[in-house]
Design an enzyme around this catalytic site. Structure first.
Site, mmCIF file in Angstrom:
data_model
loop_
_atom_site.group_PDB
_atom_site.id
_atom_site.type_symbol
_atom_site.label_atom_id
_atom_site.label_comp_id
_atom_site.label_asym_id
_atom_site.label_seq_id
_atom_site.Cartn_x
_atom_site.Cartn_y
_atom_site.Cartn_z
ATOM 1 N N HIS A 62 27.004 53.506 85.945
ATOM 2 C CA HIS A 62 26.944 52.229 86.838
ATOM 3 C C HIS A 62 28.411 52.471 86.195
ATOM 4 C CE1 HIS A 62 23.002 52.218 84.716
ATOM 5 N NE2 HIS A 62 22.870 51.852 86.083
ATOM 6 N N LYS A 72 34.450 53.638 78.485
ATOM 7 C CA LYS A 72 33.405 54.250 77.482
ATOM 8 C C LYS A 72 33.305 55.333 76.286
ATOM 9 C CE LYS A 72 29.926 52.460 80.997
ATOM 10 N NZ LYS A 72 29.153 52.453 81.536
ATOM 11 N N TYR A 132 27.107 53.461 72.464
ATOM 12 C CA TYR A 132 28.541 53.270 73.540
ATOM 13 C C TYR A 132 29.134 51.907 73.450
ATOM 14 C CZ TYR A 132 26.601 51.389 77.440
ATOM 15 O OH TYR A 132 25.756 50.511 78.786
#
Length: 176
Positions: A62, A72, A132
């Site tokens: 993704h 991230k 995350y």
């Protein structure tokens, strides 16, 4: 915290420094100043958690398109997983290359992916949980993905896939 370059420009493996005593340990998992000193995104817009009961579950690959691209910071808070990032940034010297690391509740290792990377993971143990931080909020219209088994990347997943969503199975092949 110790930051180790992954070989993909701007991506790091992060080892929080654990201070232990008879009670257990303490560690900083994120520090805005330390991230900023390395030129990494240090703003947090969202924190996500996913739980996966089955070993071999695969989620990914993704990313979000600009202007909603997100950095991230990923860690495993329960169980273990094989975490993978792929550089999709046009013009990047590491475009199309991937990096994977085992993240577990036990080892405390984290993975930082800058904007422009696809992200995914496979669980290595039952009842695994991932947590995350992202630098941008989820924007459904900007959500994209690439196939987890795209031969262009050649990601070496450690286990056969036991569970995957239809959406993740149907992402398109990467076209640089």
């Amino acid at each position: 915290m110790t930051f180790t370059e992954t070989g993909l420009q701007g991506a790091y493996v992060i080892h929080p420094t654990r201070i232990a005593d008879h009670r257990g340990y303490f560690a900083r998992a994120f520090c805005q100043n330390e991230f900023g000193a390395l030129g990494l995104r240090s703003d947090v817009a969202q924190m996500n958690v996913a739980f996966n009961p089955k070993t071999g579950t695969l989620r990914g690959m993704h990313f979000q398109e600009a202007p909603h691209a997100e950095a991230k910071l990923v860690r495993c808070t329960r169980g273990a997983l094989f975490d993978v990032i792929v550089d999709l940034r046009p013009g990047s010297p590491t475009l199309g290359r991937w990096f994977g690391a085992e993240l577990s509740a036990e080892n405390g290792v984290q993975l930082y992916a800058p904007e422009g990377f696809a992200h995914g993971y496979q669980t290595l143990m039952p009842d695994s949980e991932i947590c995350y931080l992202t630098s941008a909020s989820y924007a459904p219209a900007a959500a994209r993905g690439v196939r987890f088994d795209d031969p262009v990347f050649g990601i070496a997943w450690p286990l056969p896939v036991s569970a995957i969503s239809d959406a993740d199975r149907q992402w398109p092949d990467f076209r640089p």
